[in-house]
Motif scaffolding. Structure first.
Motif, PDB file in Angstrom:
ATOM      1  N   SER A 242       7.375  21.067   4.073  1.00  0.00           N
ATOM      2  CA  SER A 242       6.099  21.763   4.283  1.00  0.00           C
ATOM      3  C   SER A 242       4.922  20.956   3.729  1.00  0.00           C
ATOM      4  N   ASP A 243       5.186  20.128   2.703  1.00  0.00           N
ATOM      5  CA  ASP A 243       4.097  19.401   2.056  1.00  0.00           C
ATOM      6  C   ASP A 243       3.720  18.117   2.781  1.00  0.00           C
ATOM      7  N   ILE A 244       4.668  17.527   3.488  1.00  0.00           N
ATOM      8  CA  ILE A 244       4.407  16.240   4.134  1.00  0.00           C
ATOM      9  C   ILE A 244       3.652  16.443   5.442  1.00  0.00           C
ATOM     10  N   ARG A 245       2.723  15.535   5.683  1.00  0.00           N
ATOM     11  CA  ARG A 245       1.928  15.597   6.910  1.00  0.00           C
ATOM     12  C   ARG A 245       1.470  14.188   7.243  1.00  0.00           C
ATOM     13  N   LEU A 246       0.934  14.023   8.439  1.00  0.00           N
ATOM     14  CA  LEU A 246       0.433  12.714   8.848  1.00  0.00           C
ATOM     15  C   LEU A 246      -0.839  12.369   8.072  1.00  0.00           C
ATOM     16  N   PHE A 247      -1.011  11.065   7.817  1.00  0.00           N
ATOM     17  CA  PHE A 247      -2.217  10.615   7.117  1.00  0.00           C
ATOM     18  C   PHE A 247      -3.440  10.779   8.016  1.00  0.00           C
ATOM     19  N   ASN A 248      -4.541  11.196   7.406  1.00  0.00           N
ATOM     20  CA  ASN A 248      -5.793  11.212   8.159  1.00  0.00           C
ATOM     21  C   ASN A 248      -6.501   9.868   8.034  1.00  0.00           C
ATOM     22  N   ALA A 249      -7.642   9.725   8.683  1.00  0.00           N
ATOM     23  CA  ALA A 249      -8.345   8.437   8.729  1.00  0.00           C
ATOM     24  C   ALA A 249      -8.774   7.984   7.341  1.00  0.00           C
ATOM     25  N   HIS A 250      -9.246   8.911   6.529  1.00  0.00           N
ATOM     26  CA  HIS A 250      -9.700   8.552   5.180  1.00  0.00           C
ATOM     27  C   HIS A 250      -8.531   8.067   4.323  1.00  0.00           C
ATOM     28  N   GLU A 251      -7.393   8.745   4.421  1.00  0.00           N
ATOM     29  CA  GLU A 251      -6.219   8.336   3.645  1.00  0.00           C
ATOM     30  C   GLU A 251      -5.710   6.974   4.099  1.00  0.00           C
ATOM     31  N   LEU A 252      -5.735   6.710   5.398  1.00  0.00           N
ATOM     32  CA  LEU A 252      -5.304   5.401   5.896  1.00  0.00           C
ATOM     33  C   LEU A 252      -6.223   4.292   5.395  1.00  0.00           C
ATOM     34  N   ASP A 253      -7.526   4.548   5.358  1.00  0.00           N
ATOM     35  CA  ASP A 253      -8.467   3.560   4.820  1.00  0.00           C
ATOM     36  C   ASP A 253      -8.170   3.274   3.348  1.00  0.00           C
ATOM     37  N   SER A 254      -7.906   4.317   2.595  1.00  0.00           N
ATOM     38  CA  SER A 254      -7.620   4.143   1.166  1.00  0.00           C
ATOM     39  C   SER A 254      -6.332   3.351   0.959  1.00  0.00           C
ATOM     40  N   LEU A 255      -5.307   3.662   1.740  1.00  0.00           N
ATOM     41  CA  LEU A 255      -4.033   2.945   1.609  1.00  0.00           C
ATOM     42  C   LEU A 255      -4.174   1.472   1.969  1.00  0.00           C
ATOM     43  N   SER A 256      -4.930   1.172   3.021  1.00  0.00           N
ATOM     44  CA  SER A 256      -5.113  -0.223   3.420  1.00  0.00           C
ATOM     45  C   SER A 256      -5.954  -0.991   2.403  1.00  0.00           C
ATOM     46  N   ASN A 257      -6.849  -0.292   1.707  1.00  0.00           N
ATOM     47  CA  ASN A 257      -7.690  -0.956   0.708  1.00  0.00           C
ATOM     48  C   ASN A 257      -6.899  -1.348  -0.537  1.00  0.00           C
ATOM     49  N   ILE A 258      -5.933  -0.525  -0.920  1.00  0.00           N
ATOM     50  CA  ILE A 258      -5.163  -0.803  -2.132  1.00  0.00           C
ATOM     51  C   ILE A 258      -3.844  -1.502  -1.826  1.00  0.00           C
ATOM     52  N   ALA A 259      -3.649  -1.925  -0.590  1.00  0.00           N
ATOM     53  CA  ALA A 259      -2.401  -2.609  -0.227  1.00  0.00           C
ATOM     54  C   ALA A 259      -2.255  -3.885  -1.044  1.00  0.00           C
ATOM     55  N   GLY A 260      -1.045  -4.153  -1.501  1.00  0.00           N
ATOM     56  CA  GLY A 260      -0.770  -5.325  -2.312  1.00  0.00           C
ATOM     57  C   GLY A 260      -0.612  -6.591  -1.489  1.00  0.00           C
ATOM     58  N   PHE A 261      -0.383  -7.696  -2.206  1.00  0.00           N
ATOM     59  CA  PHE A 261      -0.265  -8.998  -1.555  1.00  0.00           C
ATOM     60  C   PHE A 261       0.931  -9.043  -0.608  1.00  0.00           C
TER      61      PHE A 261
END
Length: 372
Positions: A242-261
């Motif tokens: 019930s808690d899991i859902r698809l990432f929205n645009a803002h969450e995808l931007d945040s994940l791509s910004n903090i992506a490691g090497f």
């Protein structure tokens, strides 16, 4: 300009005192030194950028990046300067190539290493899009896996819920038909299912009883279905579905910004492939040419030294080297002679001292025996 020239001479590893005597060689060693300097500069920037992504998110990321970039650039600078200056132009072309071959192999590795972080920066926008797509696909796969596991684990409960839902739908339809027939029976509408007698008679009471039984069963089924829905809902919460859902645009931007090497490096490799798994030739060539450019740039100091003809500076520095070796050997021979002379002197002194001791001991023994 004199200071810049002397700086690039220093970068080339040339002996400045000897090089000053041959103006025709000045520009050549300025070029060699500048190539070594800018190679180290690019290595420093690349190493610092890579280290910044390693410590991305840390308050000391910038400090670590600057420190590592400076150390990496100085290491490359020192290695380039030493190897270029150690190539002996007095040897044959084959000997010079053999001397330079380890450096060329090392340059290929260094070129790959220093080009990769800069490639990550150049293709930053495309890498972010690839990461967003990968994260979204990964989330979809995670949701599908959880749903599949949930369906397998609670297959019996889900089957029972489906049966209750079907029975409920069937009862609702039957109730609507029975209520319609009851109305027709009361109002005296003649059909295959009604008597056509107006009023609430025997037939109407029978239909009313059937309708009441179906409504009672519907209440039971609806209650069971509600309990089953509540149970399965709690199970979804327990399983985390019930808690899991698809990432929205803002969450995808945040994940791509903090992506490691590592993630960014993987995404850069994936840019060379299309969605169907075929090679994207244009992107592959673009990324490859950047790497080849840095490999060539890293090899340039050695190539420049190999391609340049033997000049007066090379002859002079070779003579200076031979003279230094000659005088060093002479100094070694002189030191050895001095050591031997001192050793012989000490040896003679020790022999004389031993003779005196033996003579004195003999005289003492003689006198002692005579007395006895």
């Amino acid at each position: 300009m004199k200071k810049i020239t002397r700086f690039f001479w220093f970068c080339s590893g040339a002996h400045i005192g000897t090089l000053k005597k041959y103006p025709v060689e000045h520009n050549k060693y300025v070029g060699i030194g500048a190539t070594i300097f800018f190679t180290a500069l690019f290595a420093s920037l690349s190493g610092g950028y890579a280290m910044y992504f390693v410590f991305n998110g840390s308050p000391f990321a910038v400090g670590f990046a600057i420190l590592f970039g400076m150390l990496w650039g100085l290491a490359i600078f020192n290695m380039d300067r030493y190897i270029v200056s150690s190539i002996d132009k007095e040897g044959t072309t084959k000997q010079q190539i053999i001397q330079a071959s380890p450096r060329i192999l090392l340059a290929i590795m260094i070129g790959i290493v220093i080009s990769r972080p800069l490639e990550l920066k150049i293709f930053d926008k495309e890498i972010r899009q690839k990461l967003k797509s990968a994260y979204l696909k990964g989330q979809n796969r995670k949701i599908d896996t959880l749903e599949k596991t949930y369906n397998q684990k609670y297959a019996m409960e889900l089957g029972k819920k489906s049966d209750l839902k079907k029975e409920k739908d069937s009862l609702e339809q039957d109730i609507n038909r029975s209520r319609s027939q009851l109305n027709q029976e009361v109002f005296g509408d003649k059909t295959d299912q009604t008597s056509g007698i107006v009023g609430y008679g025997q037939y109407a009471k029978q239909k009313q009883q059937v309708l009441q039984e179906k409504e009672d069963r519907l209440k039971t089924v609806t209650g069971d279905l509600g309990q089953m829905d509540d149970f399965l809902s709690r199970r979804k919460d327990f399983e985390g579905l019930s808690d899991i859902r698809l990432f929205n645009a803002h969450e995808l931007d945040s994940l791509s910004n903090i992506a490691g090497f590592s993630d960014r490096n993987w995404a850069l490799g994936q840019l060379t492939y299309n969605d169907n798994g075929t090679r994207d030739l244009d992107t592959y060539l673009a990324i490859s040419f950047i790497g080849y450019l840095f490999i060539l740039f890293e090899c340039l100091p050695v190539f420049v030294k190999l391609m340049s003809p033997k000049g007066p500076y090379d002859v002079a520095i070779n003579k200076v080297s031979e003279a230094n070796i000659y005088y060093a050997e002479k100094d070694k021979e002189r030191d050895m002679k001095m050591t031997d002379s001192i050793y012989d002197h000490h040896l003679e002194t020790d022999i004389e001292r031993q003779k005196k001791i033996i003579t004195a001991q003999s005289d003492y023994d003689f006198d002692h025996h005579s007395y006895d």
